[in-house]
Motif scaffolding. Structure first.
Motif, PDB file in Angstrom:
ATOM      1  N   TYR A  57     -12.545 -66.324  29.317  1.00  0.00           N
ATOM      2  CA  TYR A  57     -13.998 -66.255  29.173  1.00  0.00           C
ATOM      3  C   TYR A  57     -14.546 -64.954  29.728  1.00  0.00           C
ATOM      4  O   TYR A  57     -14.078 -64.446  30.756  1.00  0.00           O
ATOM      5  CB  TYR A  57     -14.621 -67.439  29.917  1.00  0.00           C
ATOM      6  CG  TYR A  57     -16.091 -67.635  29.685  1.00  0.00           C
ATOM      7  CD1 TYR A  57     -16.583 -68.017  28.439  1.00  0.00           C
ATOM      8  CD2 TYR A  57     -17.004 -67.457  30.723  1.00  0.00           C
ATOM      9  CE1 TYR A  57     -17.936 -68.209  28.229  1.00  0.00           C
ATOM     10  CE2 TYR A  57     -18.354 -67.645  30.523  1.00  0.00           C
ATOM     11  CZ  TYR A  57     -18.815 -68.020  29.276  1.00  0.00           C
ATOM     12  OH  TYR A  57     -20.155 -68.217  29.066  1.00  0.00           O
ATOM     13  N   ASP A  58     -15.539 -64.420  29.030  1.00  0.00           N
ATOM     14  CA  ASP A  58     -16.269 -63.235  29.481  1.00  0.00           C
ATOM     15  C   ASP A  58     -17.639 -63.697  29.982  1.00  0.00           C
ATOM     16  O   ASP A  58     -18.433 -64.229  29.198  1.00  0.00           O
ATOM     17  CB  ASP A  58     -16.435 -62.248  28.325  1.00  0.00           C
ATOM     18  CG  ASP A  58     -17.056 -60.930  28.772  1.00  0.00           C
ATOM     19  OD1 ASP A  58     -17.965 -60.959  29.621  1.00  0.00           O
ATOM     20  OD2 ASP A  58     -16.639 -59.876  28.271  1.00  0.00           O
ATOM     21  N   PRO A  59     -17.953 -63.503  31.269  1.00  0.00           N
ATOM     22  CA  PRO A  59     -19.225 -63.996  31.808  1.00  0.00           C
ATOM     23  C   PRO A  59     -20.447 -63.308  31.237  1.00  0.00           C
ATOM     24  O   PRO A  59     -21.559 -63.835  31.328  1.00  0.00           O
ATOM     25  CB  PRO A  59     -19.090 -63.733  33.309  1.00  0.00           C
ATOM     26  CG  PRO A  59     -18.140 -62.579  33.399  1.00  0.00           C
ATOM     27  CD  PRO A  59     -17.160 -62.806  32.284  1.00  0.00           C
ATOM     28  N   GLU A  60     -20.271 -62.133  30.653  1.00  0.00           N
ATOM     29  CA  GLU A  60     -21.402 -61.401  30.084  1.00  0.00           C
ATOM     30  C   GLU A  60     -21.741 -61.880  28.675  1.00  0.00           C
ATOM     31  O   GLU A  60     -22.896 -62.081  28.327  1.00  0.00           O
ATOM     32  CB  GLU A  60     -21.075 -59.899  30.033  1.00  0.00           C
ATOM     33  CG  GLU A  60     -20.879 -59.258  31.380  1.00  0.00           C
ATOM     34  CD  GLU A  60     -22.178 -58.757  31.983  1.00  0.00           C
ATOM     35  OE1 GLU A  60     -23.252 -59.050  31.421  1.00  0.00           O
ATOM     36  OE2 GLU A  60     -22.107 -58.077  33.009  1.00  0.00           O
ATOM     37  N   THR A  61     -20.718 -62.053  27.845  1.00  0.00           N
ATOM     38  CA  THR A  61     -20.950 -62.304  26.425  1.00  0.00           C
ATOM     39  C   THR A  61     -20.512 -63.681  25.963  1.00  0.00           C
ATOM     40  O   THR A  61     -20.744 -64.050  24.811  1.00  0.00           O
ATOM     41  CB  THR A  61     -20.201 -61.259  25.575  1.00  0.00           C
ATOM     42  OG1 THR A  61     -18.787 -61.382  25.827  1.00  0.00           O
ATOM     43  CG2 THR A  61     -20.641 -59.851  25.944  1.00  0.00           C
ATOM     44  N   GLY A  62     -19.880 -64.453  26.833  1.00  0.00           N
ATOM     45  CA  GLY A  62     -19.372 -65.763  26.439  1.00  0.00           C
ATOM     46  C   GLY A  62     -20.470 -66.738  26.064  1.00  0.00           C
ATOM     47  O   GLY A  62     -21.590 -66.688  26.589  1.00  0.00           O
ATOM     48  N   ASP A  63     -20.162 -67.656  25.152  1.00  0.00           N
ATOM     49  CA  ASP A  63     -21.093 -68.688  24.708  1.00  0.00           C
ATOM     50  C   ASP A  63     -21.420 -69.615  25.870  1.00  0.00           C
ATOM     51  O   ASP A  63     -20.523 -70.138  26.535  1.00  0.00           O
ATOM     52  CB  ASP A  63     -20.448 -69.482  23.564  1.00  0.00           C
ATOM     53  CG  ASP A  63     -21.430 -70.404  22.857  1.00  0.00           C
ATOM     54  OD1 ASP A  63     -22.535 -70.647  23.393  1.00  0.00           O
ATOM     55  OD2 ASP A  63     -21.080 -70.913  21.775  1.00  0.00           O
ATOM     56  N   ARG A  64     -22.701 -69.833  26.120  1.00  0.00           N
ATOM     57  CA  ARG A  64     -23.143 -70.670  27.229  1.00  0.00           C
ATOM     58  C   ARG A  64     -23.410 -72.116  26.805  1.00  0.00           C
ATOM     59  O   ARG A  64     -24.053 -72.869  27.535  1.00  0.00           O
ATOM     60  CB  ARG A  64     -24.392 -70.061  27.874  1.00  0.00           C
ATOM     61  CG  ARG A  64     -24.106 -68.785  28.658  1.00  0.00           C
ATOM     62  CD  ARG A  64     -23.468 -69.059  29.991  1.00  0.00           C
ATOM     63  NE  ARG A  64     -22.865 -67.855  30.589  1.00  0.00           N
ATOM     64  CZ  ARG A  64     -22.261 -67.853  31.766  1.00  0.00           C
ATOM     65  NH1 ARG A  64     -22.162 -68.966  32.456  1.00  0.00           N
ATOM     66  NH2 ARG A  64     -21.703 -66.752  32.236  1.00  0.00           N
TER      67      ARG A  64
END
Length: 405
Positions: A290-297
């Motif tokens: 997971y990417d904390p900047e661009t990941g689906d929330r």
């Protein structure tokens, strides 16, 4: 006056900034967003606080100290940051992790009891425990109101004289930022992500420093406590992975303000209806990279179904309850679950790898790290930058069991 720059205003960063400021340090806290922002792991509404850690007594003692400090902090601000709801550990094996935890709690004189599952059932409107050997009860465990605690700690840090700088921090000095690619592997699948981060040393060092935009900040110490951003800023320095973790809270009727609970062997945990958030039921098994900047929330349908499968097993009447609240968080993990508290170069410290069992320790950990920065102690060898061997045992088993029995 000694000076320090702390990068990251999650609970570890804010707690350390507060502790150091109140100990006479000149503290600068750098945060690219705001304390408690929703991209932080610290922004989850709740986190559990428990002393049980299997055979490990170091974390048990630190959790006990953290409980005391959370209570003190709540009294200081006139707000209940820590709700001492008690906690139930659902033991599926007679001589498993819970029994080992009970032995450590006994040795450390931490309150606990071993219950028959029928006794635990009396604390829930609906409960199925026919697969359990016993239940470990921790009466002085509970739930920290995580996001609120992070915001309150940041406010106290400001009041203590901490200078807060808003901006994106980058390493500066002996290292430089260069593009690089990271490949995450999960089973037979691979995921590639492009980042910028720490490269080989270049040029002369002028002491610990941080670049924020066009400005370079310098201090006697720099502490990088930036959670899921740590592995991209220092690639290859610490063995860390970032995973997506979905949390679901289910709407319940009155009466579900129950203790917190953990199923170690099923890798599931939760708590009762605290502050109207509903019944929390979520998996502790690591999710996808997971990417904390661009990941689906948005939480995934499979995560919701996994929570419902556990409800069908343990709290059957809630299996069809609607989701009241959901949130995506992230774990930043080492392979062995031990934290990183290490100095890759003189005056530069990394703090991280704490997800899944780090939040609760924050005020006690701040005491510990402050002593390290003062030169009064050395960090435990377990927290070093050595190669880590994958192992479970500090949080849950990592196994999942979604059978509807």
């Amino acid at each position: 006056m000694k000076s320090v720059i702390v990068v990251g205003a999650g609970i570890w960063g804010t707690s350390l900034a507060l502790r150091l400021a109140e100990s006479g340090w000149r503290v600068t806290l750098v945060e690219q967003y705001q304390p408690g922002h929703l991209r932080q792991a610290s922004a989850g509404e709740t986190r559990l606080l428990r002393a049980s850690h299997g055979t490990d007594d170091w974390y048990a003692r630190m959790a006990r100290r953290a409980r005391e400090l959370w209570r003190d902090l709540g009294e200081r601000v006139g707000e209940e940051l820590y709700a001492e709801t008690g906690m139930l550990w659902f033991a599926r094996r007679a001589q498993g992790w819970e029994r080992a935890s009970a032995s450590v709690l006994e040795r450390l004189d931490i309150p606990h009891e071993l219950w028959d599952p029928a006794r635990a059932a009396a604390l829930f409107p609906d409960f199925r425990g026919d697969d359990l050997e016993f239940v470990l009860w921790e009466p002085e465990a509970g739930v920290v109101r995580a996001r609120r605690a992070t915001q309150v700690t940041a406010r106290l840090a400001r009041a203590a004289g901490v200078t807060v700088v808003r901006g994106r921090a980058e390493p500066y000095g002996e290292g430089v930022l260069e593009p690089y690619n990271v490949v995450f592997r999960r089973g037979t699948e691979s995921y590639g992500m492009a980042f910028q981060g720490w490269a080989e040393p270049r040029g002369e060092s002028r002491g610990p420093a941080v670049r924020v935009g066009e400005e370079v900040l310098r201090a006697d110490r720099v502490v990088w406590a930036c959670g899921a951003w740590l592995p991209r800023l220092f690639p290859g320095v610490a063995d860390l992975q970032v995973t997506k973790q979905d949390t679901a809270h289910f709407a319940v009727a009155p009466g579900w303000d129950t203790p917190a609970w953990v199923d170690y062997d099923g890798s599931v945990y939760g708590h009762g209806d605290l502050d109207g958030l509903g019944m929390k039921v979520t998996s502790d098994a690591e999710g996808e990279p997971y990417d904390p900047e661009t990941g689906d929330r948005r939480i995934s349908p499979s995560s919701e179904e996994a929570s419902r499968a556990y409800l069908r097993r343990r709290f059957p009447s809630l299996a069809g309850a609607p989701v009241l609240f959901s949130q995506v968080c992230q774990y930043t993990l080492t392979p062995d679950g031990e934290w990183v508290i290490a100095q890759p170069e003189d005056g530069v410290w990394l703090l991280g790898g704490d997800s899944g069992h780090g939040f609760k320790h924050a005020p006690a950990l701040a005491e510990y790290v402050a002593e390290i920065l003062d030169g009064a102690r050395e960090p435990e060898p377990r927290f070093g930058l050595h190669p880590r061997v994958p192992v479970r045992g500090l949080r849950t088993s990592g196994r999942t069991d979604r059978a509807d029995r």
